[in-house]
Design a protein around this motif. Structure first.
Motif, PDB file in Angstrom:
ATOM      1  N   ARG A  22      45.220  30.529  52.573  1.00 27.63           N
ATOM      2  CA  ARG A  22      44.601  31.394  53.586  1.00 27.63           C
ATOM      3  C   ARG A  22      44.183  30.579  54.807  1.00 27.63           C
ATOM      4  O   ARG A  22      44.380  30.989  55.950  1.00 27.63           O
ATOM      5  CB  ARG A  22      43.396  32.112  53.004  1.00 27.63           C
ATOM      6  CG  ARG A  22      43.752  33.247  52.109  1.00 27.63           C
ATOM      7  CD  ARG A  22      42.496  33.967  51.669  1.00 27.63           C
ATOM      8  NE  ARG A  22      42.841  35.049  50.771  1.00 27.63           N
ATOM      9  CZ  ARG A  22      42.127  35.408  49.740  1.00 27.63           C
ATOM     10  NH1 ARG A  22      40.996  34.790  49.468  1.00 27.63           N
ATOM     11  NH2 ARG A  22      42.504  36.395  48.968  1.00 27.63           N
ATOM     12  N   SER A  23      43.579  29.429  54.555  1.00 28.91           N
ATOM     13  CA  SER A  23      43.143  28.566  55.649  1.00 28.91           C
ATOM     14  C   SER A  23      44.339  28.090  56.471  1.00 28.91           C
ATOM     15  O   SER A  23      44.311  28.107  57.705  1.00 28.91           O
ATOM     16  CB  SER A  23      42.381  27.367  55.077  1.00 28.91           C
ATOM     17  OG  SER A  23      42.040  26.467  56.090  1.00 28.91           O
ATOM     18  N   ARG A  54      45.607  30.884  58.667  1.00 32.33           N
ATOM     19  CA  ARG A  54      44.750  31.098  59.850  1.00 32.33           C
ATOM     20  C   ARG A  54      45.032  30.059  60.925  1.00 32.33           C
ATOM     21  O   ARG A  54      45.102  30.382  62.115  1.00 32.33           O
ATOM     22  CB  ARG A  54      43.273  31.038  59.451  1.00 32.33           C
ATOM     23  CG  ARG A  54      42.735  32.323  58.883  1.00 32.33           C
ATOM     24  CD  ARG A  54      41.208  32.300  58.794  1.00 32.33           C
ATOM     25  NE  ARG A  54      40.700  31.176  58.020  1.00 32.33           N
ATOM     26  CZ  ARG A  54      40.509  31.205  56.706  1.00 32.33           C
ATOM     27  NH1 ARG A  54      40.771  32.296  56.021  1.00 32.33           N
ATOM     28  NH2 ARG A  54      40.049  30.151  56.071  1.00 32.33           N
ATOM     29  N   HIS A  62      51.543  22.146  53.693  1.00 29.79           N
ATOM     30  CA  HIS A  62      51.071  22.904  52.523  1.00 29.79           C
ATOM     31  C   HIS A  62      51.980  24.099  52.271  1.00 29.79           C
ATOM     32  O   HIS A  62      52.395  24.355  51.137  1.00 29.79           O
ATOM     33  CB  HIS A  62      49.632  23.360  52.732  1.00 29.79           C
ATOM     34  CG  HIS A  62      49.094  24.151  51.590  1.00 29.79           C
ATOM     35  ND1 HIS A  62      48.721  23.570  50.403  1.00 29.79           N
ATOM     36  CD2 HIS A  62      48.896  25.481  51.443  1.00 29.79           C
ATOM     37  CE1 HIS A  62      48.310  24.502  49.576  1.00 29.79           C
ATOM     38  NE2 HIS A  62      48.403  25.670  50.182  1.00 29.79           N
ATOM     39  N   LEU A  66      46.476  31.022  42.107  1.00 27.48           N
ATOM     40  CA  LEU A  66      45.120  31.457  42.462  1.00 27.48           C
ATOM     41  C   LEU A  66      44.258  30.289  42.916  1.00 27.48           C
ATOM     42  O   LEU A  66      43.440  30.425  43.820  1.00 27.48           O
ATOM     43  CB  LEU A  66      44.467  32.171  41.275  1.00 27.48           C
ATOM     44  CG  LEU A  66      45.048  33.536  40.935  1.00 27.48           C
ATOM     45  CD1 LEU A  66      44.410  34.064  39.654  1.00 27.48           C
ATOM     46  CD2 LEU A  66      44.860  34.512  42.078  1.00 27.48           C
ATOM     47  N   ARG A  67      44.462  29.134  42.295  1.00 25.29           N
ATOM     48  CA  ARG A  67      43.684  27.955  42.664  1.00 25.29           C
ATOM     49  C   ARG A  67      43.995  27.527  44.103  1.00 25.29           C
ATOM     50  O   ARG A  67      43.114  27.085  44.833  1.00 25.29           O
ATOM     51  CB  ARG A  67      43.999  26.804  41.704  1.00 25.29           C
ATOM     52  CG  ARG A  67      43.106  25.583  41.896  1.00 25.29           C
ATOM     53  CD  ARG A  67      43.535  24.418  41.027  1.00 25.29           C
ATOM     54  NE  ARG A  67      44.813  23.864  41.383  1.00 25.29           N
ATOM     55  CZ  ARG A  67      45.049  23.119  42.466  1.00 25.29           C
ATOM     56  NH1 ARG A  67      44.097  22.865  43.329  1.00 25.29           N
ATOM     57  NH2 ARG A  67      46.250  22.638  42.716  1.00 25.29           N
ATOM     58  N   THR A  68      45.248  27.673  44.539  1.00 25.09           N
ATOM     59  CA  THR A  68      45.642  27.228  45.878  1.00 25.09           C
ATOM     60  C   THR A  68      45.491  28.315  46.934  1.00 25.09           C
ATOM     61  O   THR A  68      45.688  28.049  48.117  1.00 25.09           O
ATOM     62  CB  THR A  68      47.093  26.717  45.887  1.00 25.09           C
ATOM     63  OG1 THR A  68      47.972  27.787  45.535  1.00 25.09           O
ATOM     64  CG2 THR A  68      47.284  25.552  44.941  1.00 25.09           C
ATOM     65  N   LEU A  69      45.126  29.529  46.526  1.00 26.12           N
ATOM     66  CA  LEU A  69      45.019  30.632  47.477  1.00 26.12           C
ATOM     67  C   LEU A  69      44.052  30.359  48.632  1.00 26.12           C
ATOM     68  O   LEU A  69      44.405  30.624  49.790  1.00 26.12           O
ATOM     69  CB  LEU A  69      44.640  31.908  46.736  1.00 26.12           C
ATOM     70  CG  LEU A  69      44.775  33.208  47.506  1.00 26.12           C
ATOM     71  CD1 LEU A  69      46.183  33.399  48.044  1.00 26.12           C
ATOM     72  CD2 LEU A  69      44.384  34.374  46.627  1.00 26.12           C
ATOM     73  N   PRO A  70      42.859  29.831  48.414  1.00 31.39           N
ATOM     74  CA  PRO A  70      41.974  29.562  49.557  1.00 31.39           C
ATOM     75  C   PRO A  70      42.602  28.607  50.577  1.00 31.39           C
ATOM     76  O   PRO A  70      42.476  28.815  51.786  1.00 31.39           O
ATOM     77  CB  PRO A  70      40.729  28.943  48.917  1.00 31.39           C
ATOM     78  CG  PRO A  70      40.726  29.470  47.526  1.00 31.39           C
ATOM     79  CD  PRO A  70      42.183  29.565  47.140  1.00 31.39           C
ATOM     80  N   ARG A  71      43.301  27.577  50.100  1.00 36.03           N
ATOM     81  CA  ARG A  71      43.945  26.642  51.039  1.00 36.03           C
ATOM     82  C   ARG A  71      45.074  27.341  51.784  1.00 36.03           C
ATOM     83  O   ARG A  71      45.293  27.099  52.973  1.00 36.03           O
ATOM     84  CB  ARG A  71      44.477  25.412  50.277  1.00 36.03           C
ATOM     85  CG  ARG A  71      45.217  24.441  51.150  1.00 36.03           C
ATOM     86  CD  ARG A  71      44.302  23.829  52.246  1.00 36.03           C
ATOM     87  NE  ARG A  71      45.071  23.078  53.192  1.00 36.03           N
ATOM     88  CZ  ARG A  71      45.151  23.351  54.493  1.00 36.03           C
ATOM     89  NH1 ARG A  71      44.456  24.331  55.014  1.00 36.03           N
ATOM     90  NH2 ARG A  71      45.902  22.629  55.290  1.00 36.03           N
TER      91      ARG A  71
END
Length: 101
Positions: free
Chosen positions: A43-44, A47, A92, A36-41
């Protein structure tokens, strides 16, 4: 769960099982928290790779009359996503997949 192995051996079988299950559950929760902590990275990164792939897939096909230079395609990709960012996104993703193994 700071028990030592000899202490676990001294427990009755049902208690050993409960202790081991609790340890596994804690490890799984920690793993989920890291995901969950790495989810934003992630997603980026997705994209950025998707943007590059859209340009690559939209590049005209080479024909007998027209050759498509790789440099032209990279120039178009880099107008949207710098090569360094794209390389970081791929790295990543590679790291996330390696951790899943």
């Amino acid at each position: 769960m700071a028990s030592k192995a000899p202490t676990l051996r001294d427990l009755e079988p049902a208690r050993q099982t409960a202790t081991l299950l609790a340890t596994v559950a804690r490890a799984e929760r920690a793993g989920r928290a890291e995901q969950l902590r790495t989810l934003p990275r992630m997603r980026s990164a997705a994209r950025e790779v998707a943007s590059a792939m859209e340009i690559l897939m939209g590049a005209p096909q080479a024909t007998g009359d027209r050759l498509v230079a790789l440099a032209e395609v990279w120039n178009e990709i880099e107008r949207v996503v710098p090569r360094e960012k794209l390389a970081a996104a791929v790295a990543h993703d590679r790291g996330v997949r390696a951790a899943d193994r």
